[in-house]
Design a protein around this motif. Sequence first.
Motif, short mmCIF file in Angstrom:
data_model
loop_
_atom_site.label_atom_id
_atom_site.label_comp_id
_atom_site.label_asym_id
_atom_site.label_seq_id
_atom_site.Cartn_x
_atom_site.Cartn_y
_atom_site.Cartn_z
N LEU A 135 36.94 40.19 39.06
CA LEU A 135 37.37 39.74 40.39
C LEU A 135 38.24 38.48 40.35
O LEU A 135 38.71 38.01 41.37
CB LEU A 135 36.14 39.52 41.30
N ASP B 87 42.01 40.45 40.23
CA ASP B 87 42.29 41.65 41.03
C ASP B 87 43.32 41.31 42.10
O ASP B 87 43.69 40.15 42.29
CB ASP B 87 41.00 42.18 41.67
N HIS C 111 44.73 40.25 45.42
CA HIS C 111 44.05 39.28 46.27
C HIS C 111 44.65 39.25 47.67
O HIS C 111 45.78 38.85 47.86
CB HIS C 111 44.19 37.90 45.62
N THR D 299 37.62 38.12 46.99
CA THR D 299 36.74 38.58 45.91
C THR D 299 36.72 37.46 44.89
O THR D 299 37.73 36.80 44.68
CB THR D 299 37.28 39.86 45.25
N SER E 217 38.18 32.45 43.01
CA SER E 217 38.61 33.70 43.64
C SER E 217 39.90 34.25 43.03
O SER E 217 40.15 35.44 43.11
CB SER E 217 38.76 33.54 45.15
CA LIG Z 1 39.89 37.84 43.48
#
Ligand SMILES: [Ca+2]
Length: 314
Positions: free
Chosen positions: A66, A69, A71, A77, A239
Amino acid sequence: MDSCYDDEGNPSTCMPKFENVAFNRTAVASNVCGSPPEDYCMQTGSTRSCHYCDASDPDLHHNASLLTDFHRSEENTWWQSQSMYYGIQHPNSVNLTLHLGKAFEITYIRLKFYTSRPESFAIYKRTEQDGPWLPYQYYSASCKKTYGKDSKGYIRPGDDERTALCTDEFSDISPLTGGNVAFSTLEGRPSAYNFDQSVVLQEWVTATDLLISLNRLNTFGDEFFKDAKVLRSYFYAISDFSVGGRCKCNGHASECFEGDRGGLVCACEHHTVGDDCQRCHPFYQDRPWSRASGDSANECLSEYLASGPLGTAC
Ligand SMILES: [Ca+2]
């Protein structure tokens, strides 16, 4: 895409596209919350909201995938470590490693924190695979104590420009969520304006692997009483981990592709060869290999074909 030859067929400097090098690569985290499943609480000023992390539950995990990934701002995430309740705090560190598979030229590294930014963390890189980890940048509210570096250090012309600096500007406990830290590899380095000619900085921006070492959490000091709810509110959470850069081909390729041995290689032009187009083809050794610059493609020349207009490639 950039072409390695102009309209008349003359060699010109070329490079692969600028991209988020971290996207769709998976970072490896030395620690992740949720095994065993655990409660954690968010620091949100006066109130605490508590949640559940379970590494084996697709809806409740915060695994390292995450970090990189796609965003979208409305749907955060994030990767999350275990909390201080499980012993996460200095001198125990948590490491995030990103393996790039070949040399890239890195422009920036950016971390978006889901919780407060750390009190101390450092970025390291490898210049070549299996080489030593070299410090890239330190971030700390206690530069001297934690890393033995001056928090107001800078690089003067004539200094070794491959020196990692420490700054205390991004290490406050506030903001409690959403703080960014961005490291620009060339910022504050005197030869950056002359990057084409600076072999030292060309090496400085080169990385095959990156390592984020999270060394000390920020706290309000209330962990001292060892209250479980308090300890469960301190952990690392990020994040987004982005890396801006280009596949390194020394100005002799406009793209990289998946090679026979796995891993990326440059699609070399200008009669160069090697994963990074770092050598001349054996039949094109009429002058030493050179990186392409703004002024010249520095293509490799054949001793037989040098005088001809356009040699036939072998
Ligand atoms: Ca993320």
